[in-house]
Design an enzyme around this catalytic site. Structure first.
Site: not given
Ligand code: NAP
Length: 229
Positions: A135, A151
């Protein structure tokens, strides 16, 4: 048929990565904590080359188990996508240490360990790539608003790991990138996100397509825009 391994594949950006790579004709190995509850993924197994593995990234033995199952199978691409925000509030007075350590484990240490365990599979393929969903919030240069200690520090640690990997894997010909997906409408990004998962992953797939040993070690967003570390 190319093969991609994706973590956090059951929802959000991970699920959209699965959908898009499957539609492009890739074989997808999807990892998530609870495959039995991953209904959107299970639906995709009916029409596509999709294997689902249980993987809780906070459990190093589980990481080793998945790698054992995949022994000898070539991988073209590893997408370290899974991540957590680490709870809120995240002003310094309210950062719980246990939460902070757990967030480090999931966002920084586990992707490094998974990468280590899957390197033999990636080394079986010419032109293999490893990408990490990090991020902008892990960038020192981009931090204009402070706060979010848990974070930000976990993603900054991840960024340091990505940079080292991009140097250490040069002799293997494995390209490595730090990807910022934009502010995306997911459970983590919330409803005010500026783009949806489809837009983000359309862009990130192109960025990954153009990743090579010429630009390994880059930190870019879903529109190819470089981000200062
Ligand atoms: P999300 O919708 O909250 O999904 C997070 C995913 O990570 C879910 O599949 C969750 O599984 C999994 N996860 C969490 N803890 C875990 C663990 N201990 N072991 C295995 N899996 C685990 O988030 P997202 O927005 O798709 O984000 C994906 C990536 O993009 C992340 O690394 C995030 O930091 C990055 N990111 C996102 C944004 C944004 O605006 N959305 C911006 C910058 C960076 P469960 O369903 O089992 O919890």
């Amino acid at each position: 048929m190319k093969t991609v391994f994706i973590t956090g594949a059951n929802r959000g950006l991970g699920l959209e990565f699965c959908r898009q790579y499957l539609k492009q004709g890739w074989k997808v190995i999807a990892a998530c904590r609870h495959p039995e509850k991953a209904n959107a993924l299970i639906d995709l197994t009916e029409n596509f080359a999709l294997d689902i593995y249980p993987l809780d990234l906070s459990d190093e033995k589980a990481i080793a188990r998945v790698a054992n199952h995949l022994e000898g199978k070539p991988l073209d691409l590893l997408i370290n996508n899974a991540g957590v925000y680490g709870g809120s509030p995240q002003d310094l007075a309210h950062c719980d240490t246990a939460h902070w350590l757990q967030t480090f484990q999931i966002n920084a240490i586990a992707p490094a360990k998974l990468t280590q365990f899957l390197l033999p599979n990636l080394r079986l393929t010419d032109g293999a790539k490893i990408v990490f969903l990090t991020s902008k919030m892990g960038s020192m240069s981009d931090n204009g608003s402070g706060g979010s200690y848990i974070y930000r520090s976990s993603k900054a640690a991840l960024n340091a790991i990505i940079k080292s990997l991009s140097i250490d894997l040069q002799n293997d010909g494995i390209a490595v990138a730090a990807l910022h997906p934009g502010w995306v409408k997911t459970d983590m990004g919330g409803p005010n996100g500026l783009i949806n998962t489809e837009q983000s992953i359309n862009g990130l797939r192109e960025v990954i397509e153009q990743l090579s040993m010429h630009n390994t070690g880059c930190f870019v967003d879903y529109q190819h825009k470089p981000i200062a570390w």
